[in-house]
Enzyme design. Structure first.
Site, short mmCIF file in Angstrom:
data_model
loop_
_atom_site.label_atom_id
_atom_site.label_comp_id
_atom_site.label_asym_id
_atom_site.label_seq_id
_atom_site.Cartn_x
_atom_site.Cartn_y
_atom_site.Cartn_z
N LYS A 144 0.83 -1.20 0.00
CA LYS A 144 0.00 0.00 0.00
C LYS A 144 0.87 1.26 0.00
CE LYS A 144 -2.81 2.76 3.11
NZ LYS A 144 -3.37 2.86 4.46
N ASP A 163 -7.02 1.79 1.31
CA ASP A 163 -7.04 2.19 2.71
C ASP A 163 -8.43 1.87 3.26
OD1 ASP A 163 -8.72 4.17 1.73
OD2 ASP A 163 -7.85 5.74 2.98
#
Length: 238
Positions: A144, A163
């Protein structure tokens, strides 16, 4: 898994499927969602304040389980004291912890920052690399975080940033039934054109902060309402 024979004497009870069945989203629905997000949020930018890839990498590591707004309150002092990987790699852990203490999990985050900085110095001469494999090989840098840096600074669509906002809203929209960020990302990669991978995450994050708020979604104000199955939400009152 082998199915039962049609000639079986006894019928076995069917096993419950736990999220393995994929919802099929029509391509035109995906296109409509993208078009409306573009119209609602024409400027899609990362909310983490930074002026170079090093600062973005640091800020993204700090943003784990913390709001971008809170990160932006602590990074000015951090960047002033440690303006590059060389300075940060030489820092004392307790000094870094003191600056980032308000962000939560400050000990583990300080460890990750120092590990990342030392990795940059040892492997890349203090410069932030621009490939996914090199970034995720750094201590404290996951997929990420790497996607954020590569997409936001280098404009490289290496994946979709997942997220909490992207995960929740993608599920509400019926774009994925997965629970784990890695599987959600793969579902979104299959649905979205590559040129949308970067902007989609930014727009969904903006949407999650302004309209599709976790505890009090403003569904009646939402530009996606008529194309959103609102998976897991109660029906709207008539």
């Amino acid at each position: 898994m082998t199915g039962l024979s049609l000639h079986s004497t006894f019928a076995m009870p069917a096993k419950k499927r736990t999220g393995s069945r994929k919802r099929k989203v029509a391509p035109e629905t995906v296109s409509e969602i993208l078009e409306r997000l573009h119209k609602t949020y024409p400027v899609a930018e990362c909310a983490l304040i930074h002026s170079n890839p090093y600062e973005l990498l640091v800020a993204t590591i700090l943003s784990a389980q913390c709001t971008d707004a809170r990160v932006n309150q602590s990074t000015p002092l951090l960047f002033k004291k440690y303006p590059n990987a060389r300075k940060l790699a030489a820092a004392k852990q307790e000094d870094v912890e003191e600056i980032i203490r308000p962000l939560g999990f400050f000990r583990s985050k300080a460890t990750n920052l120092l590990g990342m900085a030392n990795g940059l110095m040892e492997r890349h001469g203090g410069e932030v690399p621009d490939t996914l494999d090199e970034l995720v090989a750094l201590p404290g840098v996951g997929r990420k975080t790497a996607n954020v840096v590569l997409g936001t600074w280098f404009n490289l669509p290496t994946g979709v940033v997942v997220d909490t906002h992207v995960r929740r809203i993608s599920q509400l929209l019926g774009l994925t039934t997965a629970k784990q960020p890695e599987k959600i990302e793969q579902d979104l990669i299959k649905l979205l054109p590559e040129e949308e991978w970067i902007g989609f995450s930014h727009r969904l994050i903006h949407h999650g902060r302004r309209i599709c708020i976790a505890r009090r979604p403003k569904c009646r104000e939402c530009p996606l309402l008529d194309v959103c199955p609102r998976v897991g939400l109660p029906p709207l009152d008539e």
